[in-house]
Enzyme design. Structure first.
Site, PDB file in Angstrom:
ATOM      1  N   GLU A   1      -8.267 -86.943 -20.453  1.00 25.86           N
ATOM      2  CA  GLU A   1      -9.533 -86.783 -19.757  1.00 25.86           C
ATOM      3  C   GLU A   1      -9.273 -85.989 -18.473  1.00 25.86           C
ATOM      4  OE1 GLU A   1     -12.064 -90.071 -20.063  1.00 25.86           O
ATOM      5  OE2 GLU A   1     -13.605 -89.231 -18.784  1.00 25.86           O
TER       6      GLU A   1
ATOM      7  N   GLU B   1      -9.656 -98.517 -13.301  1.00 27.59           N
ATOM      8  CA  GLU B   1     -10.956 -97.966 -13.676  1.00 27.59           C
ATOM      9  C   GLU B   1     -12.000 -99.067 -13.845  1.00 27.59           C
ATOM     10  OE1 GLU B   1     -10.910 -96.083 -17.515  1.00 27.59           O
ATOM     11  OE2 GLU B   1     -12.766 -94.994 -17.100  1.00 27.59           O
TER      12      GLU B   1
HETATM   13  C1  RAM Z   1     -15.481 -92.085 -17.951  1.00 29.29           C
HETATM   14  C2  RAM Z   1     -14.732 -92.216 -16.658  1.00 29.29           C
HETATM   15  C3  RAM Z   1     -15.373 -91.516 -15.502  1.00 29.29           C
HETATM   16  C4  RAM Z   1     -16.854 -91.740 -15.480  1.00 29.29           C
HETATM   17  C5  RAM Z   1     -17.475 -91.385 -16.808  1.00 29.29           C
HETATM   18  C6  RAM Z   1     -18.959 -91.656 -16.890  1.00 29.29           C
HETATM   19  O1  RAM Z   1     -15.080 -90.991 -18.654  1.00 29.29           O
HETATM   20  O2  RAM Z   1     -14.657 -93.575 -16.357  1.00 29.29           O
HETATM   21  O3  RAM Z   1     -14.804 -92.011 -14.355  1.00 29.29           O
HETATM   22  O4  RAM Z   1     -17.444 -91.011 -14.456  1.00 29.29           O
HETATM   23  O5  RAM Z   1     -16.880 -92.110 -17.833  1.00 29.29           O
END
Ligand code: RAM
Length: 905
Positions: free
Chosen positions: A494, A758
């Site tokens: 990502e 996260e």
């Molecule tokens: C995921 C990640 C990112 C977030 C998006 C919506 O890919 O957690 O931080 O902003 O989702």
């Protein structure tokens, strides 16, 4: 050079003194792209009430003055070059003098150099491997290293060289270089510069940055060689979660563009650009990719291939030319990525024959330097990177998704070899070393920490180790995710510039580092990626198609420029962002004429990763709509656009009224009754006064109902402590800060976190690892509480109407488990410091206010009449203006200088 990432102290000086001179906000930059650069400085002084009364700037070239500002009676600590536009490819020196109130002058000097201003000055062409004439692929050695399916599609990096003669000695030599891909340069066998992952990631469809290096000391009269290694990087490697078939995101072939400009004593110049005169081939690097990792076969090393006199072996071919279009090439405007720190391994666990798991003790973005002894030629070592361990001690890699994060090294059989990848970066704490000959010890492994070299700007400490660890984790989250662009995470497939993550964390980031150029650079990519109707993509640089216009995400378009302006005071960021800001607000408005933001909500992630509740999405969206309209109005005011300021201001008021009418009942209950549902309108000032206190009561009731547990996700979490403290609920704010039950910051720390996770449930006692599809252990968003540690706990903030911290508000908040806290922060004027301590019924508060600024100091005390400063009564002191007692504090206004308050606690 790898001194870590620490705050440097201002000089100790006897009188008003300028320091930290910058050009375009960079320290002694070599290739600036502006002919009228901004010059700025900070000030230090031990004298109370000291300030700069006037300054004078002189710019000179080769000892000849090209501009004299004359003495200006101004307190400003920046000025735009006001002489004739500067010349490209030229070195300048600038001299600054400042005068204090007593008329005494001090000075300082610094240098900068201009880069290539005009496309016509590029005497270079893009060069690449000539794929047209490529012979069929044959494995170069008997044993080809295994590759995962994904890395098998990657092309081998190219080695490029050009030998040339210099007819005369070298006075000055600079290389201007960039790539579609990643590059590293060599000159006469030595590495050029220490920048990593150059040219960095920008939206290459519109712009790619060139870097400037000084190579004067590397070149000489006679034969010289320039060398380069070229890999895929963001240009054509794996980026984000797209498969590579759709990818090769920007192009399929890496390309190099470089120009060497050498000045000789007689005033003549030699220019060497990339062109078909360069030779190129593959070498020991078999593949290199940001997500997949790197493979290096030392048996294929090319010896002194970038040195003069090297006898060319077989395999070198003419480079193919790929045009001379430099229309997207721009000067680098922000600090590069560098190796910022070396971390020693803390433990090595032998897991089987030749197989070890190494712990760095810290989750980082970076890579490993490995020392290898006694390997036989052809021995293959594999390095797999991971953030966490499984319960059986093996590396946990499931959360990396399709990112292999695996490096390979094939030994040449030398007595001692060193392997360190060059064109990849991993997010990891642990590395599994497999196939290692002999015994691996901690001394054989070094963690190399990489991130953008944003100058450290702040420091915070307090008496509670848990809070210090939290701040440490927030800092490491910043370091791990400020790698050329602000990313969500550094480990899985990502690593994208998610816009909400960026806007939510920016206020914290700005207390910890000077992120001015870092975000201004990113904003340029935001503006170009807006859709024709004004929607802002969810990730910048723009990669994922089909997702744009998301509440709280796309609002980065207004929040980021405004926050940069308020922190640093450079109105150019607003001027540049203005069209983008207004287009964004107009987009939402056009789609939602009723002012409740329900239509065109993009990916609408709501209060992302909230726990156990669902904040109403329309509430969240509409609150952000009001906020964006407000910041657009504020920007128009700064830019002198009266009509627009009035129009967006009025729009903001109407949205606020619509918000209240639609979502707030007569008792101040906001639809959905969630913490974030209250935090947003309270933080953004959307409620009329009578409803405000009611809303706070509901917020507090929700927290109490949950035994003082938070439910907030990305959007709400930053606001929890500031809003609670701001509305008289300080102890509740501290309870959340100190909490270590699930879900809380302390919970992850109790379970060994060295970075911000996260998700609150990244790992729990009940479930173990959280959902594998999305579980990063290095995400900064939930670390946005860091702002409150600086502004609330240590109390360094600025007045609502203040810019660049010129009108400081020092309001520390003793409480919770803390006996003391202290912080330092480098404002554009100079350093501000605070330290408070409560002991034996006395509260002490030390404050340092930079020259030319004023501070409103809230001295915490139970008895305002007990407040003294430096053992004297406050009343009657020349630099202290006592404004009066208020709510547990005595409020004083002070001029610059150091103050030592003491009072009854
Ligand atoms: C995921 C990640 C990112 C977030 C998006 C919506 O890919 O957690 O931080 O902003 O989702």
């Amino acid at each position: 050079m790898t001194t870590g990432w620490v705050l440097t102290d201002p000089p100790t000086v006897p009188a008003l003194t300028p320091y930290d001179l910058r050009c375009e906000h960079l320290a002694e930059p070599l290739g600036i792209g502006s002919a009228r650069p901004r010059l700025s400085w900070r000030l230090a002084s031990p004298v109370r009430g000291d300030r700069q009364e006037a300054f004078r700037v002189r710019v000179e070239r080769d000892g000849v003055q090209v501009w004299d500002s004359g003495w200006r009676s101004e307190q400003a600590t920046s000025v735009d070059h006001g002489g004739a536009p500067l010349t490209s490819l030229t070195d300048y020196t600038w001299h600054l003098e400042v005068r204090d109130a007593a008329g005494a002058a001090t000075g300082a000097s610094a240098t900068f150099a201009t880069g290539i201003f005009h496309p016509g000055e590029w005497q270079a062409r893009w060069i690449e491997h000539d794929y047209e004439t490529e012979p069929p692929f044959e494995p170069p050695v008997d044993k080809v290293e295994p590759r995962s399916e994904r890395s098998a599609t990657l092309a081998a990096p190219r080695y490029l060289r050009r030998s040339f003669d210099l007819p005369a000695p070298v006075v000055r030599a600079r290389v201007y270089a960039t790539a579609h891909g990643l590059y590293q340069l060599n000159a006469n066998g030595r590495r050029v510069g220490a920048d990593e992952l150059t040219p960095g990631w920008t939206d290459y469809r519109y712009r790619v940055a060139y870097q400037t290096y000084d190579v004067t000391d590397l070149l000489h009269e006679g034969e010289n060689v320039l060398g380069a290694v070229l890999a895929e990087g963001w240009w054509s490697g794996y980026v984000g979660w797209d498969t590579r078939s759709q990818a090769h995101h920007y192009g399929k072939r890496p390309r190099l563009l470089a120009q060497l400009v050498v000045d000789h004593p007689d005033g003549t110049r030699t220019v060497i650009g990339t062109d078909a005169g360069w030779l190129e081939r593959t070498g020991p690097l078999r593949f290199a990719d940001l997500l997949m990792g790197e493979s290096y076969d030392a048996r294929l090393e090319l010896g002194d291939w970038s040195s003069p006199g090297h006898v060319l072996g077989q395999g070198w071919e003419r480079a193919g030319e790929a045009g001379a279009d430099v229309s997207t090439v721009v000067a680098a405007s922000t600090e590069p990525v560098r190796v910022m720190e070396d971390l020693p391994a803390v433990s090595v666990d032998r897991r089987g024959p030749g197989r070890y798991v190494v712990d760095l003790g810290q989750n980082v973005a970076g890579r490993i330097r490995l020392r290898i002894r006694g390997a036989a030629a052809g021995d293959r070592i594999r390095l797999r990177h991971a953030e966490m361990l499984e319960s059986d001690g093996e590396v946990y890699t499931a959360n990396l998704r399709t990112a292999d994060a695996t490096d390979y090294y094939v030994s040449a059989g030398a007595d001692e070899e060193t392997f360190e990848p060059a064109f990849t970066v991993h997010g990891f704490r642990y590395v599994e070393v497999d196939g290692y000959p002999g015994d691996l010890t901690t001394a054989d492994v070094t963690g190399r920490v990489l991130h953008s070299d944003t100058p450290v700007a702040g420091r915070f400490e307090c008496s509670d180790p848990g809070v210090n660890r939290l701040l440490g984790n927030i800092r490491w989250g910043q370091r791990g995710n400020f790698v050329s662009v602000p990313t969500d995470c550094p480990q899985r497939d990502e690593r994208l510039g998610w816009t909400a993550d960026a806007q939510i964390f920016l206020p914290t980031a700005a207390y910890q580092a000077d992120v001015q150029t870092f975000f201004a650079n990113w904003l340029e990519d935001l503006a170009v990626a807006q859709t024709p109707d004004g929607a802002v993509p969810d990730v910048i640089p723009h990669l994922i198609t089909g997702r744009h216009g998301t509440p709280a995400w796309s609002d980065a378009a207004t929040i980021v420029p405004w926050t940069l302006y308020r922190s640093y005071g450079d109105e150019r960021v607003l001027r540049q962002a203005w069209p983008s800001m207004r287009r964004w607000v107009d987009f939402v408005h056009t789609a939602n004429p009723g002012l409740i933001w329900r239509n065109r909500t993009g990916g609408h992630y709501g209060d992302w990763l909230q726990v156990g509740v669902c904040t109403d999405r329309d509430v969240l969206a509409t609150a952000y709509f009001a906020r964006s309209a407000e910041l657009t109005a504020a920007t128009a005011r700064v830019l002198g656009l009266r009509d627009e300021a009035a129009a967006y201001g009025e729009l903001r008021d109407r949205i606020a009224a619509a918000f209240v009418a639609e979502f707030v009942d007569a008792e101040g209950k906001v639809r959905g009754d969630t913490q974030t549902g209250y935090l947003l309108p309270l933080a953004f000032g959307l409620l009329p006064e009578d409803l405000e206190q009611e809303a706070v009561k509901h917020l507090v009731a929700d927290l109490e109902r949950r035994d003082r547990s938070l439910t907030t996700g990305f959007a709400g979490v930053a606001l929890l402590c500031p809003v609670l403290a701001g509305y008289g609920q300080l102890e509740l704010a501290y309870d959340l800060l100190h909490d270590d039950r699930y879900p809380s910051w302390g919970y992850s720390i109790r379970h060994g976190a060295t970075t911000i996770w996260e998700r609150w449930d990244g790992w729990t006692e009940e479930q173990g690892f959280g959902p594998v599809a999305m579980n990063s252990f290095n995400h900064y968003s939930l670390g946005s509480v860091g702002e409150w540690l600086y502004s609330g706990v240590a109390g360094i903030d600025q007045a609502p109407s203040s810019v660049a911290f010129r009108d400081l508000v020092i309001r520390p908040r003793p409480g919770g488990r803390l006996d003391w806290a202290q912080a330092a922060y480098d404002t554009p004027s100079g350093r501000v410091t605070t330290r408070w301590e409560v002991a034996d019924g006395t509260v002490k508060l030390d404050v340092g206010v930079p020259p030319g600024t004023t501070a409103t100091v809230h001295v915490p005390t139970a008895d305002p009449t007990s407040v003294r400063e430096s053992d004297r009564p406050v009343a009657g002191q020349e630099e202290i203006d006592v404004l009066g007692p208020a709510d547990g504090v005595l409020v004083c206004r002070v001029a610059s200088g150091r103050y030592r308050f003491a009072a009854d606690a």
